[in-house]
Design a protein around this motif. Structure first.
Motif, PDB file in Angstrom:
ATOM      1  N   LEU A  83       3.865  16.693   1.522  1.00  0.00           N
ATOM      2  CA  LEU A  83       4.729  15.516   1.524  1.00  0.00           C
ATOM      3  C   LEU A  83       6.198  15.879   1.365  1.00  0.00           C
ATOM      4  CD1 LEU A  83       2.622  13.049  -0.652  1.00  0.00           C
ATOM      5  CD2 LEU A  83       2.842  13.114   1.841  1.00  0.00           C
ATOM      6  N   ALA A  84       7.034  15.159   2.096  1.00  0.00           N
ATOM      7  CA  ALA A  84       8.479  15.367   1.997  1.00  0.00           C
ATOM      8  C   ALA A  84       9.033  14.818   0.681  1.00  0.00           C
ATOM      9  CB  ALA A  84       9.180  14.697   3.182  1.00  0.00           C
ATOM     10  N   ASP A  85       8.330  13.873   0.063  1.00  0.00           N
ATOM     11  CA  ASP A  85       8.735  13.302  -1.226  1.00  0.00           C
ATOM     12  C   ASP A  85       8.835  14.437  -2.248  1.00  0.00           C
ATOM     13  OD1 ASP A  85       8.774  12.168  -3.806  1.00  0.00           O
ATOM     14  OD2 ASP A  85       7.597  10.440  -3.176  1.00  0.00           O
ATOM     15  N   PRO A  86       9.985  14.592  -2.907  1.00  0.00           N
ATOM     16  CA  PRO A  86      10.130  15.706  -3.848  1.00  0.00           C
ATOM     17  C   PRO A  86       9.342  15.525  -5.142  1.00  0.00           C
ATOM     18  CG  PRO A  86      12.091  14.345  -3.886  1.00  0.00           C
ATOM     19  CD  PRO A  86      11.214  13.810  -2.777  1.00  0.00           C
ATOM     20  N   GLU A  87       8.867  14.299  -5.425  1.00  0.00           N
ATOM     21  CA  GLU A  87       8.174  14.069  -6.687  1.00  0.00           C
ATOM     22  C   GLU A  87       6.924  13.210  -6.520  1.00  0.00           C
ATOM     23  OE1 GLU A  87      10.681  12.864  -9.917  1.00  0.00           O
ATOM     24  OE2 GLU A  87      12.349  14.063  -9.178  1.00  0.00           O
ATOM     25  N   PRO A  88       5.964  13.628  -5.701  1.00  0.00           N
ATOM     26  CA  PRO A  88       4.725  12.854  -5.631  1.00  0.00           C
ATOM     27  C   PRO A  88       3.990  12.947  -6.969  1.00  0.00           C
ATOM     28  CG  PRO A  88       4.477  14.914  -4.458  1.00  0.00           C
ATOM     29  CD  PRO A  88       5.914  14.827  -4.889  1.00  0.00           C
ATOM     30  N   VAL A 145      -2.279   7.864  -1.292  1.00  0.00           N
ATOM     31  CA  VAL A 145      -3.302   8.449  -0.438  1.00  0.00           C
ATOM     32  C   VAL A 145      -4.592   8.271  -1.224  1.00  0.00           C
ATOM     33  CG1 VAL A 145      -4.225  10.531   0.636  1.00  0.00           C
ATOM     34  CG2 VAL A 145      -1.748  10.103   0.662  1.00  0.00           C
ATOM     35  N   GLU A 146      -5.506   7.473  -0.679  1.00  0.00           N
ATOM     36  CA  GLU A 146      -6.767   7.168  -1.345  1.00  0.00           C
ATOM     37  C   GLU A 146      -7.927   7.608  -0.464  1.00  0.00           C
ATOM     38  OE1 GLU A 146      -4.916   3.095  -3.319  1.00  0.00           O
ATOM     39  OE2 GLU A 146      -6.657   2.936  -1.994  1.00  0.00           O
ATOM     40  N   LEU A 147      -8.943   8.175  -1.093  1.00  0.00           N
ATOM     41  CA  LEU A 147     -10.149   8.581  -0.378  1.00  0.00           C
ATOM     42  C   LEU A 147     -11.239   7.558  -0.663  1.00  0.00           C
ATOM     43  CD1 LEU A 147     -10.101  12.419  -1.096  1.00  0.00           C
ATOM     44  CD2 LEU A 147      -9.086  11.156   0.818  1.00  0.00           C
ATOM     45  N   LEU A 148     -11.931   7.137   0.395  1.00  0.00           N
ATOM     46  CA  LEU A 148     -12.952   6.101   0.284  1.00  0.00           C
ATOM     47  C   LEU A 148     -14.340   6.715   0.234  1.00  0.00           C
ATOM     48  CD1 LEU A 148     -11.423   3.584   2.835  1.00  0.00           C
ATOM     49  CD2 LEU A 148     -11.034   3.745   0.363  1.00  0.00           C
ATOM     50  N   LEU A 149     -15.218   6.044  -0.489  1.00  0.00           N
ATOM     51  CA  LEU A 149     -16.580   6.512  -0.705  1.00  0.00           C
ATOM     52  C   LEU A 149     -17.480   6.128   0.456  1.00  0.00           C
ATOM     53  CD1 LEU A 149     -16.882   5.196  -4.375  1.00  0.00           C
ATOM     54  CD2 LEU A 149     -15.957   7.380  -3.606  1.00  0.00           C
ATOM     55  N   ASP A 150     -18.537   6.916   0.657  1.00  0.00           N
ATOM     56  CA  ASP A 150     -19.525   6.536   1.663  1.00  0.00           C
ATOM     57  C   ASP A 150     -20.183   5.211   1.243  1.00  0.00           C
ATOM     58  OD1 ASP A 150     -21.926   7.033   0.028  1.00  0.00           O
ATOM     59  OD2 ASP A 150     -21.620   9.162   0.423  1.00  0.00           O
ATOM     60  N   ASP A 151     -20.893   4.580   2.154  1.00  0.00           N
ATOM     61  CA  ASP A 151     -21.445   3.248   1.904  1.00  0.00           C
ATOM     62  C   ASP A 151     -22.342   3.204   0.670  1.00  0.00           C
ATOM     63  OD1 ASP A 151     -20.077   2.234   4.086  1.00  0.00           O
ATOM     64  OD2 ASP A 151     -21.810   2.309   5.428  1.00  0.00           O
ATOM     65  N   ASP A 152     -23.199   4.203   0.488  1.00  0.00           N
ATOM     66  CA  ASP A 152     -24.106   4.200  -0.669  1.00  0.00           C
ATOM     67  C   ASP A 152     -23.338   4.301  -1.985  1.00  0.00           C
ATOM     68  OD1 ASP A 152     -26.361   3.926   0.916  1.00  0.00           O
ATOM     69  OD2 ASP A 152     -26.807   6.078   0.923  1.00  0.00           O
ATOM     70  N   LEU A 153     -22.349   5.198  -2.053  1.00  0.00           N
ATOM     71  CA  LEU A 153     -21.555   5.322  -3.277  1.00  0.00           C
ATOM     72  C   LEU A 153     -20.712   4.079  -3.513  1.00  0.00           C
ATOM     73  CD1 LEU A 153     -20.168   8.970  -3.568  1.00  0.00           C
ATOM     74  CD2 LEU A 153     -21.829   7.819  -5.021  1.00  0.00           C
ATOM     75  N   ASP A 154     -20.171   3.496  -2.464  1.00  0.00           N
ATOM     76  CA  ASP A 154     -19.389   2.266  -2.592  1.00  0.00           C
ATOM     77  C   ASP A 154     -20.259   1.171  -3.215  1.00  0.00           C
ATOM     78  OD1 ASP A 154     -18.429  -0.496  -1.327  1.00  0.00           O
ATOM     79  OD2 ASP A 154     -16.695   0.852  -1.362  1.00  0.00           O
ATOM     80  N   ARG A 155     -21.489   1.002  -2.706  1.00  0.00           N
ATOM     81  CA  ARG A 155     -22.408  -0.006  -3.263  1.00  0.00           C
ATOM     82  C   ARG A 155     -22.732   0.316  -4.724  1.00  0.00           C
ATOM     83  NH1 ARG A 155     -24.395  -0.035   1.990  1.00  0.00           N
ATOM     84  NH2 ARG A 155     -25.866   1.666   1.582  1.00  0.00           N
ATOM     85  N   HIS A 156     -22.917   1.592  -5.020  1.00  0.00           N
ATOM     86  CA  HIS A 156     -23.229   2.030  -6.376  1.00  0.00           C
ATOM     87  C   HIS A 156     -22.104   1.623  -7.341  1.00  0.00           C
ATOM     88  CE1 HIS A 156     -25.178   4.623  -9.348  1.00  0.00           C
ATOM     89  NE2 HIS A 156     -23.974   5.065  -9.651  1.00  0.00           N
ATOM     90  N   ALA A 192       6.798   8.083  -2.772  1.00  0.00           N
ATOM     91  CA  ALA A 192       7.737   7.145  -2.170  1.00  0.00           C
ATOM     92  C   ALA A 192       7.546   7.062  -0.664  1.00  0.00           C
ATOM     93  CB  ALA A 192       9.170   7.543  -2.503  1.00  0.00           C
ATOM     94  N   SER A 193       7.106   8.157  -0.067  1.00  0.00           N
ATOM     95  CA  SER A 193       6.887   8.227   1.372  1.00  0.00           C
ATOM     96  C   SER A 193       5.724   9.169   1.651  1.00  0.00           C
ATOM     97  CB  SER A 193       8.144   8.756   2.060  1.00  0.00           C
ATOM     98  OG  SER A 193       7.875   9.120   3.388  1.00  0.00           O
ATOM     99  N   LEU A 194       5.004   8.908   2.732  1.00  0.00           N
ATOM    100  CA  LEU A 194       3.928   9.804   3.145  1.00  0.00           C
ATOM    101  C   LEU A 194       4.362  10.720   4.287  1.00  0.00           C
ATOM    102  CD1 LEU A 194       0.778   7.524   2.908  1.00  0.00           C
ATOM    103  CD2 LEU A 194       1.805   9.017   1.178  1.00  0.00           C
ATOM    104  N   ALA A 195       5.663  10.784   4.533  1.00  0.00           N
ATOM    105  CA  ALA A 195       6.177  11.680   5.570  1.00  0.00           C
ATOM    106  C   ALA A 195       5.717  13.105   5.278  1.00  0.00           C
ATOM    107  CB  ALA A 195       7.700  11.622   5.619  1.00  0.00           C
TER     108      ALA A 195
END
Length: 163
Positions: A97-102, A5-16, A50-53
């Motif tokens: 998450l259902a994954d027991p070890e994220p 699970v990754e969070l993406l930056l706004d356009d200005d921060l991405d360019r930075h 292992a899963s994002l369930a």
């Protein structure tokens, strides 16, 4: 096989951040600017599983502050201020998450945005000096995606309904 699970930056921060990748590359140092995979982009990894369930909607956007630059193991990273809101989001994702070890569990999570993944030891001082005294960069985490390590592909995560 793992999913992130990754969070993406706004356009200005991405360019930075991409500008910092280029500064490293132009200085002859290791950099993610040289990473050829089409999914390569600045992001904050929340968890690997292992899963994002069970993943629930993500409360985006979230304000974020990047900096300072530091080493995290062999990676050169921009630290991310671990606000209560960001820590709560990490805990909620791990708990849902259902994954027991994220990975990582909340006490071990070090939020960051990577600049170089395998910084050679002999380049570390020069890389840290390159960004010494840089002020923090502020913006927002505005979208989410998941990277599948088996297929080496990404899928957008809709913040209103999960994967």
């Amino acid at each position: 096989m793992t999913h992130t699970v990754e969070l993406l930056l706004d356009d200005d921060l991405d360019r930075h951040v991409r500008g910092w990748w280029r500064r490293l590359r132009d200085a002859g140092l290791a950099s993610l600017a040289a990473h050829p995979h089409p999914t390569n982009r600045p992001h904050l990894t929340v968890v690997t599983a292992a899963s994002l369930a069970g993943l629930r909607p993500l409360p985006l956007p979230i304000p974020v502050e990047l900096g300072p630059v530091r080493m995290l193991g062999r990676a050169l990273v921009l630290g991310v201020t671990a606000t209560a809101r960001l820590r709560d989001l990490h805990h909620e994702v791990v708990s849902a998450l259902a994954d027991p070890e994220p990975w990582p569990p909340p006490p071990q999570w070090v939020p960051h945005v990577s600049l170089a993944l395998r910084m050679p030891e002999e380049q570390r001082a020069a890389a840290l000096d390159l960004f010494a005294g840089e002020p923090p960069a502020r913006g927002h985490l505005v979208a989410a995606r998941s990277y599948d390590s088996r297929t080496r592909t990404v899928v957008d995560l809709d913040p209103s309904c999960g994967p």
